[in-house]
Design a protein around this motif. Structure first.
Motif, PDB file in Angstrom:
ATOM      1  N   ARG A  16     -31.296 -40.892 -33.700  1.00 56.93           N
ATOM      2  CA  ARG A  16     -32.726 -41.217 -33.784  1.00 56.93           C
ATOM      3  C   ARG A  16     -33.535 -40.327 -32.848  1.00 56.93           C
ATOM      4  N   ARG A  17     -33.021 -40.092 -31.648  1.00 60.94           N
ATOM      5  CA  ARG A  17     -33.735 -39.237 -30.690  1.00 60.94           C
ATOM      6  C   ARG A  17     -33.842 -37.804 -31.226  1.00 60.94           C
ATOM      7  N   GLU A  69     -36.393 -37.625 -33.940  1.00 62.85           N
ATOM      8  CA  GLU A  69     -37.750 -37.655 -33.371  1.00 62.85           C
ATOM      9  C   GLU A  69     -38.146 -36.272 -32.865  1.00 62.85           C
ATOM     10  N   TRP A  70     -37.235 -35.620 -32.140  1.00 60.89           N
ATOM     11  CA  TRP A  70     -37.539 -34.288 -31.612  1.00 60.89           C
ATOM     12  C   TRP A  70     -37.833 -33.328 -32.751  1.00 60.89           C
ATOM     13  N   ASP A  97     -38.982 -34.052 -35.750  1.00 60.90           N
ATOM     14  CA  ASP A  97     -40.285 -34.402 -36.323  1.00 60.90           C
ATOM     15  C   ASP A  97     -41.444 -33.955 -35.441  1.00 60.90           C
ATOM     16  N   ARG A  98     -41.245 -33.990 -34.134  1.00 61.64           N
ATOM     17  CA  ARG A  98     -42.330 -33.651 -33.200  1.00 61.64           C
ATOM     18  C   ARG A  98     -42.509 -32.152 -32.998  1.00 61.64           C
TER      19      ARG A  98
END
Length: 75
Positions: free
Chosen positions: A32-33, A36-37, A39-40
Protein backbone atom coordinates in the motif's frame (compact mmCIF):
# COMPACT_ATOMS: atom_id res chain seq x y z
CA UNK A 1 31.32 -6.47 9.21
CA UNK A 2 28.16 -6.93 7.16
CA UNK A 3 28.57 -6.50 3.41
CA UNK A 4 26.14 -3.97 1.94
CA UNK A 5 23.80 -5.44 -0.65
CA UNK A 6 23.49 -3.56 -3.91
CA UNK A 7 20.08 -3.22 -5.50
CA UNK A 8 19.73 -5.07 -8.79
CA UNK A 9 17.20 -4.07 -11.44
CA UNK A 10 15.34 -7.23 -12.43
CA UNK A 11 11.76 -8.51 -12.43
CA UNK A 12 10.19 -8.37 -8.95
CA UNK A 13 6.90 -9.43 -7.45
CA UNK A 14 5.02 -6.31 -6.39
CA UNK A 15 5.14 -7.21 -2.69
CA UNK A 16 8.77 -8.30 -2.95
CA UNK A 17 9.75 -4.86 -4.26
CA UNK A 18 7.51 -3.07 -1.77
CA UNK A 19 9.16 -4.89 1.13
CA UNK A 20 12.59 -3.78 -0.07
CA UNK A 21 11.38 -0.19 0.33
CA UNK A 22 9.57 -0.79 3.65
CA UNK A 23 11.10 -3.85 5.33
CA UNK A 24 9.61 -3.08 8.74
CA UNK A 25 6.03 -3.19 7.44
CA UNK A 26 3.80 -6.19 6.87
CA UNK A 27 3.72 -7.22 3.19
CA UNK A 28 0.27 -5.75 2.52
CA UNK A 29 1.15 -2.47 4.26
CA UNK A 30 4.43 -2.24 2.36
CA UNK A 31 2.54 -2.70 -0.91
CA UNK A 32 0.00 0.00 0.00
CA UNK A 33 2.83 2.41 0.83
CA UNK A 34 4.62 1.75 -2.48
CA UNK A 35 1.34 2.15 -4.38
CA UNK A 36 0.81 5.52 -2.64
CA UNK A 37 4.31 6.67 -3.59
CA UNK A 38 3.69 5.66 -7.21
CA UNK A 39 0.38 7.56 -7.26
CA UNK A 40 1.96 10.65 -5.70
CA UNK A 41 4.99 10.84 -7.98
CA UNK A 42 4.01 13.06 -10.94
CA UNK A 43 3.54 11.02 -14.11
CA UNK A 44 4.89 7.73 -12.73
CA UNK A 45 1.56 5.86 -12.77
CA UNK A 46 0.98 6.96 -16.36
CA UNK A 47 4.49 5.91 -17.44
CA UNK A 48 4.01 2.51 -15.83
CA UNK A 49 0.60 2.11 -17.51
CA UNK A 50 2.20 2.86 -20.87
CA UNK A 51 4.40 -0.23 -20.35
CA UNK A 52 1.36 -2.43 -19.77
CA UNK A 53 1.24 -2.25 -15.99
CA UNK A 54 -2.27 -2.43 -14.51
CA UNK A 55 -3.19 -1.88 -10.84
CA UNK A 56 -3.99 -5.59 -10.39
CA UNK A 57 -0.65 -6.75 -11.80
CA UNK A 58 1.33 -8.97 -9.44
CA UNK A 59 4.80 -8.32 -10.80
CA UNK A 60 7.05 -5.64 -12.21
CA UNK A 61 9.18 -6.01 -15.32
CA UNK A 62 12.82 -4.84 -15.18
CA UNK A 63 11.83 -1.75 -17.22
CA UNK A 64 9.05 -0.91 -14.74
CA UNK A 65 11.39 -1.41 -11.79
CA UNK A 66 13.87 0.96 -13.44
CA UNK A 67 11.12 3.60 -13.76
CA UNK A 68 10.19 3.25 -10.10
CA UNK A 69 13.82 3.46 -8.95
CA UNK A 70 14.43 6.46 -11.20
CA UNK A 71 11.44 8.22 -9.64
CA UNK A 72 11.70 7.37 -5.94
CA UNK A 73 15.26 6.10 -5.58
CA UNK A 74 16.75 2.72 -4.71
CA UNK A 75 15.26 0.80 -1.83
Amino acid sequence: MKEQQHFRTRAYGRTELAQLYSPSLAPSAAWRRLAEWIDRYPGLAERLAATGYQPGSRSWTPAQVAMIVEAIGEP
